[in-house]
Design a protein around this motif. Structure first.
Motif, PDB file in Angstrom:
ATOM      1  N   ARG A 229       0.979  -1.259  -0.133  1.00  7.64           N
ATOM      2  CA  ARG A 229       0.030  -0.007  -0.074  1.00  7.64           C
ATOM      3  C   ARG A 229       0.735   1.183   0.103  1.00  7.64           C
ATOM      4  N   ARG A 232       2.754   1.610  -3.296  1.00 11.54           N
ATOM      5  CA  ARG A 232       1.503   1.907  -4.523  1.00 11.54           C
ATOM      6  C   ARG A 232       1.165   3.252  -4.504  1.00 11.54           C
ATOM      7  N   ARG A 235       4.269   5.551  -5.594  1.00  9.61           N
ATOM      8  CA  ARG A 235       4.301   5.530  -7.111  1.00  9.61           C
ATOM      9  C   ARG A 235       3.156   6.528  -7.839  1.00  9.61           C
ATOM     10  N   GLN A 236       1.996   6.191  -6.965  1.00  5.80           N
ATOM     11  CA  GLN A 236       0.801   6.842  -7.593  1.00  5.80           C
ATOM     12  C   GLN A 236       1.180   8.401  -7.450  1.00  5.80           C
ATOM     13  N   ALA A 290       5.069   0.669 -12.460  1.00  6.64           N
ATOM     14  CA  ALA A 290       3.542   0.140 -12.381  1.00  6.64           C
ATOM     15  C   ALA A 290       3.843  -1.024 -13.583  1.00  6.64           C
TER      16      ALA A 290
END
Length: 431
Positions: A229, A232, A235-236, A290
Motif C-alpha cells: 500500500r 503503490r 508511485r501514484q 507500474a
C-alpha cells in the motif's frame, strides 16, 4: 529523424537493486537439529529409566536375599536346638563369614552383604546368630545371589535393546514432524525473499495450525500488505506529480521561446529544459514501476544501434564492435535509452577514456574513473541521490531508468569495478 534526448545526469547510487540475499537452507538444518534433540532426549530418558530400574531391581534382590538369609538362620537354629544337627546350608563358624558377623555380642540374628566374587559364585548375603551365649559358636547360613544377578544382567540387556528400538522409532518421527514445521517455515521464507525481490503480491496464505509459525506467516503477509500500500501510494503520487507538472512546464517552455535572445534567455531556457527532462524521467520511472511499459522487439543490428545511441549523446566515446556481429531481436528505442544513459553516466561521474564494447549479445560500458562506491554495489540505487559531492549535476534517475528498461527488454544490467591498475566502473548489459 527526431533527436533522442540524452538522459539527465545519472548517479553511481542509482544502480539496480541489489539481488536479495537468499536465506541459508535453515529448514533442513532445523529438521536435523530437532531430530538430534529428539534422539538425545530419547537416549537420556532411556538411560534414566534403565538406571532407575537397575538400581531398584538390585536393591530388591538384596532385600529378598537378606530376608531369605534371616529366615534360614531361624529355621537352622530351631533344627540345631531340637536335633543337634545342622540343616542343609548351615555352618558353624565358617571361614568365609564376614568379619562383622564373627563376634556378635548378643543373641540376635544379623545379616551382612558380601560382594566378593570367587569363581562361579556371585555376591552373597550371610545370616548369622550365636548358638547359646558368649563364647558359643556362630551358626551361619549363606544365600548366593548369582542367579538373581544373572537375571538382572538379562534385564539390563533387554532395557538396552528396548531403548535402542525406542530411539530408532523416535528419530524418524522427529524428522517427519520437523519436516512439517520446516516446510511451513520455508514457505514463509520464500515469501519474504519474493517480497524483497520486488514481488509485492507474494503472500504466504493461510497455514495449518495456530502456532508460532502461523503467527509469523500472518505477520509477513501483513507486512507485505502494508508495504504494498505504501509503495503503490508513493508511485501514484510520483505519477500524479509528474503528470500535473507536465502541462505547466510545457507552457513555461513555450513562454521562454518568446523571450528576446540573450544570456538571460539561454540560462532560463536551459533550466526549463532540465525541469522538463526531470518531469519526463519521473513519468518514465512511474510507468516502469507500474509495469505499464511493453517492449516492441524487432530484429536490429546491435552494433549499429549502439553506435547510434553513443553518437546521439554527443560525448567523446570509443565504440568497438566485434566483427562477427549478428542481429538481435529487441526494442531499439529502449536499447538506445539504456546505452545513452550509461555513457552519460560514465562521462559525468567517471573518467575518460570511456569505452563501449559490443560482442555477441553483450554491451559493456567502461570508464577509467574511481569506480562505483561500495554502498551502491552493496545496497543498490537511491533515487534523487547522486554520486557527486554536490547535487548540482543531475537528479539521479538515469541508472534507475536504465535498469528498469533492461528489465522490460528481458535483459540483465550489472555493475562492478574493473581490477587495478586501470580501475574504473564497468556496466554490462546482457540481452
Amino acid at each position: 529523424m527526431t533527436r533522442v534526448r540524452p538522459s539527465t545526469s545519472t548517479s553511481r547510487e542509482n544502480a539496480a537493486p541489489a539481488s536479495p540475499r537468499r536465506p541459508t537452507p535453515a529448514a533442513a538444518s532445523l529438521r536435523w537439529k530437532i531430530a538430534a534433540l529428539a534422539a538425545a532426549t530419547a537416549c537420556l530418558v532411556a538411560l534414566a529409566v534403565g538406571v532407575l530400574v537397575h538400581l531398584w531391581t538390585a536393591h530388591d534382590i538384596r532385600d529378598r536375599a537378606q530376608a531369605r538369609a534371616f529366615n534360614s538362620v531361624y529355621s537352622a537354629m530351631d533344627t540345631y536346638h531340637r536335633t543337634g544337627t545342622l540343616a542343609d546350608g548351615a555352618q558353624l563358624d565358617p571361614g568365609e563369614l564376614p568379619a562383622s558377623l564373627r563376634h556378635p555380642t548378643d543373641g540376635e540374628r544379623h545379616t551382612a552383604y558380601d560382594g566378593h566374587v570367587d569363581g562361579n559364585s556371585g555376591p552373597t548375603v550371610w545370616g548369622a546368630q550365636r548358638v547359646d551365649g558368649p563364647g558359643s559358636p556362630v551358626l551361619a547360613v549363606e544365600v548366593n545371589m548369582n542367579s538373581e544377578f544373572y537375571d538382572l544382567r538379562r534385564l539390563d540387556a533387554t532395557m538396552a535393546i528396548a531403548s535402542l528400538a525406542s530411539v530408532a522409532a523416535a528419530v524418524p518421527l522427529a524428522v517427519y514432524g520437523a519436516g512439517l514445521v520446516g516446510r511451513r517455515l520455508r514457505r514463509v521464507s520464500e515469501t519474504a525473499v519474493r517480497i524483497s525481490a520486488g514481488d509485492l503480491d507474494a503472500r504466504t496464505g493461510p497455514t495449518r495450525g495456530r502456532d508460532e509459525v502461523a503467527d509469523i506467516a500472518a505477520a509477513v503477509d501483513l507486512m507485505a500488505d502494508s508495504l504494498g500500500r505504501r509503495l503503490r501510494g508513493e508511485r501514484q503520487f510520483t505519477a500524479d506529480v509528474a503528470h500535473e507538472l507536465r502541462t505547466p512546464v510545457g507552457g513555461l517552455l513555450a513562454a521562454v521561446d518568446l523571450l528576446p535572445d540573450g544570456e538571460t534567455e539561454d540560462l532560463i531556457r536551459g533550466r526549463v529544459r532540465d525541469l522538463r527532462g526531470l518531469v519526463e524521467d519521473l513519468l518514465e520511472v512511474s510507468r516502469l514501476d507500474a509495469g505499464a511499459e511493453q517492449p516492441a522487439p524487432v530484429p536490429v543490428p546491435l552494433g549499429a544501434v549502439v553506435r547510434e545511441a553513443v553518437t546521439r549523446t554527443g560525448l567523446d566515446t570509443s565504440v568497438s564492435v566485434a566483427e562477427t556481429q549478428q542481429n538481435v531481436e529487441t526494442d531499439p528505442r529502449r536499447l538506445e535509452r539504456i546505452v545513452g544513459n550509461l555513457v552519460v553516466n560514465a562521462h559525468r561521474h567517471g573518467g575518460t577514456p570511456v569505452e563501449v564494447t559490443v560482442e555477441g549479445r553483450t554491451v559493456v560500458v567502461r570508464d577509467h574513473g574511481p569506480g562505483f562506491p561500495d554502498d551502491l554495489l552493496r545496497d543498490g540505487p537511491r533515487r534523487f541521490h547522486t554520486g557527486a559531492r554536490e547535487r548540482g549535476a543531475g537528479h539521479g534517475l538515469g541508472l534507475t531508468i536504465a535498469f528498469g528498461q533492461a528489465r522490460v527488454l528481458g535483459g540483465e544490467l550489472s555493475l562492478h569495478n574493473a581490477p587495478a591498475p586501470d580501475g574504473g566502473a564497468v556496466a554490462t548489459l546482457r540481452l
